[in-house]
Design a protein around this motif. Structure first.
Motif, mmCIF file in Angstrom:
data_model
loop_
_atom_site.group_PDB
_atom_site.id
_atom_site.type_symbol
_atom_site.label_atom_id
_atom_site.label_comp_id
_atom_site.label_asym_id
_atom_site.label_seq_id
_atom_site.Cartn_x
_atom_site.Cartn_y
_atom_site.Cartn_z
ATOM 1 N N LEU A 25 29.854 7.131 -58.935
ATOM 2 C CA LEU A 25 30.221 6.066 -57.992
ATOM 3 C C LEU A 25 29.361 6.016 -56.730
ATOM 4 O O LEU A 25 29.246 4.967 -56.096
ATOM 5 C CB LEU A 25 31.690 6.228 -57.575
ATOM 6 C CG LEU A 25 32.717 6.012 -58.679
ATOM 7 C CD1 LEU A 25 34.120 6.214 -58.143
ATOM 8 C CD2 LEU A 25 32.581 4.614 -59.287
ATOM 9 N N PHE A 26 28.791 7.152 -56.370
ATOM 10 C CA PHE A 26 28.070 7.196 -55.091
ATOM 11 C C PHE A 26 26.898 6.205 -55.012
ATOM 12 O O PHE A 26 26.802 5.458 -54.021
ATOM 13 C CB PHE A 26 27.617 8.637 -54.813
ATOM 14 C CG PHE A 26 27.140 8.884 -53.409
ATOM 15 C CD1 PHE A 26 27.939 8.587 -52.304
ATOM 16 C CD2 PHE A 26 25.882 9.440 -53.167
ATOM 17 C CE1 PHE A 26 27.506 8.827 -50.998
ATOM 18 C CE2 PHE A 26 25.443 9.685 -51.873
ATOM 19 C CZ PHE A 26 26.262 9.381 -50.786
ATOM 20 N N PRO A 27 26.035 6.140 -56.056
ATOM 21 C CA PRO A 27 24.932 5.163 -55.954
ATOM 22 C C PRO A 27 25.389 3.706 -55.805
ATOM 23 O O PRO A 27 24.931 3.021 -54.875
ATOM 24 C CB PRO A 27 24.124 5.404 -57.229
ATOM 25 C CG PRO A 27 24.442 6.827 -57.607
ATOM 26 C CD PRO A 27 25.880 7.022 -57.229
ATOM 27 N N PRO A 28 26.330 3.207 -56.671
ATOM 28 C CA PRO A 28 26.758 1.814 -56.445
ATOM 29 C C PRO A 28 27.480 1.617 -55.115
ATOM 30 O O PRO A 28 27.347 0.561 -54.480
ATOM 31 C CB PRO A 28 27.697 1.522 -57.622
ATOM 32 C CG PRO A 28 28.036 2.832 -58.219
ATOM 33 C CD PRO A 28 26.920 3.761 -57.911
ATOM 34 N N PHE A 29 28.223 2.635 -54.684
ATOM 35 C CA PHE A 29 28.906 2.549 -53.379
ATOM 36 C C PHE A 29 27.878 2.349 -52.265
ATOM 37 O O PHE A 29 28.022 1.464 -51.416
ATOM 38 C CB PHE A 29 29.711 3.836 -53.157
ATOM 39 C CG PHE A 29 30.296 3.990 -51.778
ATOM 40 C CD1 PHE A 29 31.264 3.105 -51.304
ATOM 41 C CD2 PHE A 29 29.901 5.035 -50.954
ATOM 42 C CE1 PHE A 29 31.816 3.257 -50.028
ATOM 43 C CE2 PHE A 29 30.441 5.198 -49.686
ATOM 44 C CZ PHE A 29 31.405 4.306 -49.222
ATOM 45 N N GLN A 30 26.823 3.138 -52.292
ATOM 46 C CA GLN A 30 25.801 3.028 -51.236
ATOM 47 C C GLN A 30 24.998 1.732 -51.380
ATOM 48 O O GLN A 30 24.620 1.114 -50.392
ATOM 49 C CB GLN A 30 24.858 4.239 -51.266
ATOM 50 C CG GLN A 30 25.535 5.545 -50.871
ATOM 51 C CD GLN A 30 25.976 5.583 -49.413
ATOM 52 O OE1 GLN A 30 25.525 4.780 -48.590
ATOM 53 N NE2 GLN A 30 26.860 6.503 -49.073
ATOM 54 N N LYS A 31 24.782 1.307 -52.645
ATOM 55 C CA LYS A 31 23.984 0.107 -52.883
ATOM 56 C C LYS A 31 24.720 -1.146 -52.438
ATOM 57 O O LYS A 31 24.185 -1.975 -51.710
ATOM 58 C CB LYS A 31 23.685 0.003 -54.382
ATOM 59 C CG LYS A 31 22.228 -0.194 -54.695
ATOM 60 C CD LYS A 31 21.997 -0.237 -56.199
ATOM 61 C CE LYS A 31 21.083 0.894 -56.634
ATOM 62 N NZ LYS A 31 20.987 1.079 -58.071
ATOM 63 N N TYR A 32 25.973 -1.261 -52.907
ATOM 64 C CA TYR A 32 26.667 -2.543 -52.728
ATOM 65 C C TYR A 32 27.625 -2.566 -51.552
ATOM 66 O O TYR A 32 27.965 -3.624 -51.052
ATOM 67 C CB TYR A 32 27.410 -2.917 -54.018
ATOM 68 C CG TYR A 32 26.478 -2.995 -55.196
ATOM 69 C CD1 TYR A 32 25.467 -3.971 -55.232
ATOM 70 C CD2 TYR A 32 26.559 -2.088 -56.245
ATOM 71 C CE1 TYR A 32 24.589 -4.038 -56.300
ATOM 72 C CE2 TYR A 32 25.678 -2.147 -57.319
ATOM 73 C CZ TYR A 32 24.694 -3.129 -57.339
ATOM 74 O OH TYR A 32 23.811 -3.182 -58.379
ATOM 75 N N HIS A 46 27.942 18.121 -57.163
ATOM 76 C CA HIS A 46 29.119 17.287 -56.907
ATOM 77 C C HIS A 46 29.840 16.962 -58.221
ATOM 78 O O HIS A 46 29.282 17.102 -59.294
ATOM 79 C CB HIS A 46 28.721 16.002 -56.176
ATOM 80 C CG HIS A 46 29.585 15.728 -54.979
ATOM 81 N ND1 HIS A 46 30.951 15.694 -55.054
ATOM 82 C CD2 HIS A 46 29.274 15.497 -53.676
ATOM 83 C CE1 HIS A 46 31.448 15.440 -53.848
ATOM 84 N NE2 HIS A 46 30.455 15.327 -52.981
ATOM 85 N N ILE A 47 31.095 16.508 -58.112
ATOM 86 C CA ILE A 47 31.842 16.184 -59.322
ATOM 87 C C ILE A 47 31.226 14.954 -59.999
ATOM 88 O O ILE A 47 30.639 14.100 -59.333
ATOM 89 C CB ILE A 47 33.339 15.929 -59.015
ATOM 90 C CG1 ILE A 47 33.486 14.819 -57.978
ATOM 91 C CG2 ILE A 47 34.027 17.195 -58.525
ATOM 92 C CD1 ILE A 47 34.939 14.330 -57.837
ATOM 93 N N PRO A 48 31.360 14.865 -61.336
ATOM 94 C CA PRO A 48 30.754 13.761 -62.077
ATOM 95 C C PRO A 48 31.153 12.374 -61.547
ATOM 96 O O PRO A 48 30.316 11.477 -61.460
ATOM 97 C CB PRO A 48 31.266 13.972 -63.498
ATOM 98 C CG PRO A 48 31.533 15.436 -63.591
ATOM 99 C CD PRO A 48 31.976 15.870 -62.230
ATOM 100 N N LEU A 49 32.426 12.223 -61.143
ATOM 101 C CA LEU A 49 32.870 10.915 -60.655
ATOM 102 C C LEU A 49 32.098 10.508 -59.393
ATOM 103 O O LEU A 49 31.716 9.349 -59.223
ATOM 104 C CB LEU A 49 34.379 10.949 -60.346
ATOM 105 C CG LEU A 49 34.989 9.610 -59.960
ATOM 106 C CD1 LEU A 49 34.908 8.615 -61.128
ATOM 107 C CD2 LEU A 49 36.452 9.766 -59.513
#
Ligand code: LMG
Ligand code: NDP
Ligand code: PMR
Length: 400
Positions: A325-332, A318-321
């Motif tokens: 962002l994916f982990p904090p998006f899923q976390k929070y 996947h792209i670096p962005l």
């Protein structure tokens, strides 16, 4: 609070439906613009799970074979299945990273299991096993490249020649090519995601079924890892591109991208869709196994969604962005995040916990880490489609 979760982002209102917590009438409800119910709720809070909770919060002890827990197992009225005192032998594909490695670790630490790490990169597997501290006597690394059916056959042979009984098979390995513009292919010329994630595992589990049948273990299992993103009865399954096997025309044509589409439904190549389609095949295969073999063999067939393990190697392409962002998006935001450790304990429960021995089940866990029997989407639970996928798969891997 109900089962629908909601947030408002600017003028966009999203109804977030947690998988499993829906009724038949909301099955396959559309994402964005539909099901905007319970307005005014401002938090993501996952729903009351109506299905049975079968485990508690205590996920730190993944093992557990009933006979070692206590007391009188060998009585005169001993059950038909012979209880054994030896360690269980479990093959885990893709045990060199992410979920597979965390599961190997959880089982390896319990001392109750010998793990056969079935991996494409032998040295990496060995290195990772040591890095996470799996005791040497509790694992063996064996080479398996699921992107080659020849390698799958060789693996089955080599395993057989090792003389070890086989008690549990975990089909865990997967690849995901979200940014690929053109398809890549396995050794036999199948589109890589479906070829590896589904066809490789299909052949492997069919070949090893014979070994499982011979085992005298008290709870024999085949576990095929599924995912929420293949289930269109969930929000996550409605993020485009959605899984859809269509009428299987591309699949029946061999997914070779030459004179036929590399996609199961016959459409244009889309790497993210191919992955989600492969997960639908995984979940359908588990159910077809259950229908064909559970009664005859007593083997438990199960699938699961372990939670969103947003930090694994699955997202390496996947792209670096996205990776940022994916982990904090899923976390929070979605609160669907789970750590590799926690996910490994969940899969380890499906391997060894007596309370997760039911066959034909797609397991999920709620936010308190309690497991429950989840409901699959209409397509992922369609018996007709499962039968067709099975029959086409048999032809493609040359079992029929
Ligand atoms: C497809 O696109 C590609 O076409 C395909 O090639 C393949 O890559 C595939 O699944 C992989 O994706 C999917 C596309 C369509 O979705 C996106 O492009 C979404 C962007 C990527 C999102 C990655 C997760 C990171 C999210 C960032 C959120 C920021 C928050 C950072 C975390 C901070 C924590 C404190 O998707 C759609 O069509 C659906 C689009 C719906 C958009 C609605 C999004 C709202 C969801 C909630 C997120 C809100 C975040 C903003 C609020 C922030 C407040 C703090
Ligand atoms: P990882 O990429 O960390 O692990 C995948 C493993 O599969 C790796 O060990 C990889 O080997 C192996 N693998 C890939 N291709 C082959 C091949 N051709 N032959 C043999 N092994 C191969 O991802 P995850 O741990 O996240 O994924 C594990 C499973 O969990 C997958 O089935 C995935 O679909 C599922 N899943 C993951 C979720 C998540 O949020 N991460 C959510 C839901 C399900 P190598 O180490 O050499 O790269
Ligand atoms: Mg998704 C409850 C909400 C939820 C959950 C549990 C997941 C899991 N995702 C959710 C929501 C959303 N995701 C929303 C609202 C968006 C739009 C911003 C979104 C986007 C998104 C992308 C772009 N999500 C993704 C991607 C990927 O590339 C991942 C994917 O689809 O891989 C096939 C992914 C995932 N989201 C998940 C999970 C578990 C994944 C990993 C896919 C898998 O292993 O099946």
């Amino acid at each position: 609070m109900g089962t629908l979760l909601q947030t408002h982002i600017g003028s966009v209102a999203l109804a977030l439906q947690k998988e499993g917590g829906h009724s038949a009438s909301t099955k396959d409800s559309a994402f964005l613009g539909v099901s905007l119910v319970e307005h005014g709720k401002k938090e993501f809070s996952f729903p009351v799970i109506r299905a049975k909770k079968v485990t508690s919060r205590n996920t730190s002890v993944p093992r557990i074979r009933a006979q070692t827990v206590a007391a009188p197992v060998e009585t005169k009225e001993a059950p038909a299945s012979k209880k054994t005192d030896r360690k269980g032998n479990v093959i885990i594909t893709g045990a060199s990273s992410g979920l597979g490695l965390a599961t190997a670790k959880a089982l390896g630490e319990s001392g109750e299991w010998h793990i056969i790490m079935a991996c494409r990169d032998f040295l990496k597997a060995e290195r990772m096993a040591r890095a996470v501290g799996i005791p040497k006597e509790n694992y063996t690394v064996m080479h398996l490249d699921l992107a080659s059916l020849e390698s799958v056959r060789q693996f089955a042979d080599t395993f057989r020649r090792s003389g070890r009984p086989l008690d549990v098979l975990v089909c865990n390995a997967a690849v995901y090519f979200p940014t690929a513009k053109v398809p890549t292919f396995t050794a036999e010329g199948f589109e890589m995601s479906v070829g590896t994630n589904h066809l490789g595992h299909f052949l492997l589990s069919r070949l090893l079924l014979e070994d499982l049948k011979k085992s005298d273990f008290d709870s024999k299992r085949v576990i095929i890892v599924g995912s929420i993103t293949g289930n269109t009865n969930t929000l996550a399954g409605n993020i485009p591109p959605k899984a859809n096997l269509g009428d299987l025309r591309g699949f029946a044509g061999g997914l070779n991208g030459v004179n036929i589409s590399p996609m199961i439904d016959g459409g244009e190549f889309d790497g993210a869709k191919a992955y989600k389609d492969s997960k639908v095949c995984n979940m359908l295969t588990m159910q077809e196994f259950h229908r064909r073999y559970h009664e005859e063999t007593g083997i438990t067939f199960a699938s699961l969604y372990p939670g969103c393990i947003a930090t694994t190697g699955l997202f390496r392409e996947h792209i670096p962005l996205f990776k940022l962002l994916f982990p904090p998006f899923q976390k929070y935001i979605t609160k669907g995040f789970v750590s590799e450790d926690e996910a490994g304990k969940r899969l380890a429960q499906v391997v060894s916990n007596p309370s997760l021995a039911k066959s034909g089940v797609y397991w999920s866990w709620n936010n308190n880490s309690a497991s429950f029997e989840n409901q699959l989407s209409e397509e992922a639970s369609d018996p007709e489609k499962a039968k067709k996928v099975w029959e086409i798969s048999e032809k493609l891997v040359e079992l029929a």
